[in-house]
Design an enzyme around this catalytic site. Sequence first.
Site, PDB file in Angstrom:
ATOM      1  N   GLY A 268      36.756  89.957 -26.767  1.00 32.57           N
ATOM      2  CA  GLY A 268      35.357  89.847 -26.342  1.00 32.57           C
ATOM      3  C   GLY A 268      34.400  90.358 -27.398  1.00 32.57           C
ATOM      4  CG  ASP A 269      34.446  94.370 -28.592  1.00 35.12           C
ATOM      5  OD1 ASP A 269      33.352  94.680 -28.104  1.00 35.12           O
ATOM      6  OD2 ASP A 269      35.519  94.896 -28.244  1.00 35.12           O
TER       7      ASP A 269
END
Length: 488
Positions: A268-269
Amino acid sequence: MPRNRPLVVVGDTLLDTDVEGQAHRLAPDAPAPVLDVAEEHNRPGGAGLAATLAGAFPPDAAAGGSEAGPEIVLVTALGQSRSDQTVRDLLTPRVRLLELPLRGSVPVKTRLCADGRPLLRVDRGGGTVGPVTDEVRAALAGAHTVLVSDYGRGVAARLRAELAVLAGHTQVVWDPHPRGEPPVPGARLVTPNAGEAMALCSGDHPDANGDGLHGHGWRGAVLASEWRSAAVAVTLGRRGAVLARPGDEAPLYFPPLQEVDGDPCGAGDCFAATAARALADGALPEEATHEAVRQSGAFVAAGGVRNPALWGGVPAAPSAPPVTKTDDARALAASVRARGGTVVATGGCFDLLHAGHVGMLQNARRTGDCLIVCLNSDVSVRRLKGEGRPITPEADRISVLAGLDCVDAIAVFDENTPERLLRELRPHVWVKGGDYGTERLPEASTLEEWGGRVLLLPYLDGRSTTALARRAAGHHGAARPSGLEQSS
C-alpha cells in the site's frame, strides 16, 4: 517537475523489525512454536517507507518522469529513544528529514517470522506529536506535490490546518487510515485499501457489503463525494485497483499486470508513493493509478520489504512486451489479453483529426498496454452526420490514425455504435472524450458484460471537428456542415 520543487511526504514513521528464523518444534510448557532466531532486520515503516519508495524509483518508472527525479522531503515526528535514532540513521541517507518533536518514542512493530512467514507481531511505543515548526511550514509551502501517509498516530492531524490550505493549490495524495482523520477537501487522489474503504464508507448499497468491483467502485465514488476529493483509488491487493470520482457510475478498473504471490507488507505504501511520484511528474490520476498498480505488483513479486535490493533502489516493474502495430485488431486484443495486459479501445469518426483527438488518444494509450481505435466507416459517418460528411474519406482517416505512435490497431465498423465490434475485441477499458459529460454512454452496458469499464478523458477546450469545419466553411463562404461533433 522543477527540480527546486520537492515531493513532500507527511505522516507517521514507524520502525519495522523482522526477526527471522525457523520453527520446527513447540515449547514444552505451552502449545506455542519455538522460533530459532537466525537474523534481525530493521527498516523504516509507514511514512518513512513511503518516502523511501518515492525516492527510489528509477526516473522513467513514473509516467513522464524527469531526468533527475524530485527531491524527497519527509515530515514526520521522532523522539529521543534508541528506536528513534535507528529510524534517523536509516532515513538520513535517503531523504531530507524534517522532524516534529515527539513526546514518547516512535512506534515499533516487530514481526516474528518463520521461514519467511509471520507468526506473531508485537507492537510497542508511540507518543504525542509536538507543535509545527517554521521549517516544516516552509517545506510544505514550497512543495510541488504532497503525499500524506496517515497511520493515525498524530502527524497528519497536527498538520491538518496547513494541509487544508495547501490542497487548494497543490497536488495532495492522501493514504488514509480508519484510525486517522479524513482527507482534507480538495485532495487530488486518496488511496484506501478495500478494507479501509469499507470501514470508512457510510451508507448502504446492494453491492456495498460484497467484495465485487461494483461494490468497491461504489464505495470509492461515495468516499470521493464525502471527502470532496478529485478521485479515490481503492486498492484491491492482487486484484489491482478501482478508480472513482465523486458520483461516478462507471469507475475504472485497473487489473494487475501479472499474478503475484508474496509478502504484501508495504504494498500500500508502494502504491501511494508511486501514484504521488507519477502525479508529480505530470500524470493524470488514471495514469498514476495504472503505474501504481504495475509498480506495487512488481514490488511484491520482487520480495517486497524483504528484498535486499530495495534499500539500494526499488527494482523497476517489468515493462510490458512491446506491441507491434498491426492491421488485425482482434488478434492484437486476444494476444495482449492472453499475457495479462490491459486492452484499451476508443471510437469515433476522427474526421479532420485535431489536437483534442491526439491528446485524448495519447492519454488513452497510457492507461493500458495497447490502444485499438474503432473507426466509423464512411457509411456510418454519413448516416450520423449527414450529407457532406465525412470530410476525410475512410482510407485517409485510417492512414492518419495509423501514423500515430499511440495507436496500435484500427478496426472499422458500419453501425451507428460499435457494440458488435466491442464484443469481438472485449477491451478492459473503453475511452471516450470527456465532452460527453455525465450521460451514460451506449457502450457502457456492453462493456459490463465482461467486466469492462468506461473511462472519460477530457478534450482540449475549443477544438472540435465541427468547429474547424465551420470556420473553414465560413472563411471560404461555403455551406456549413451539419451536426455537432467534438467527440469525433
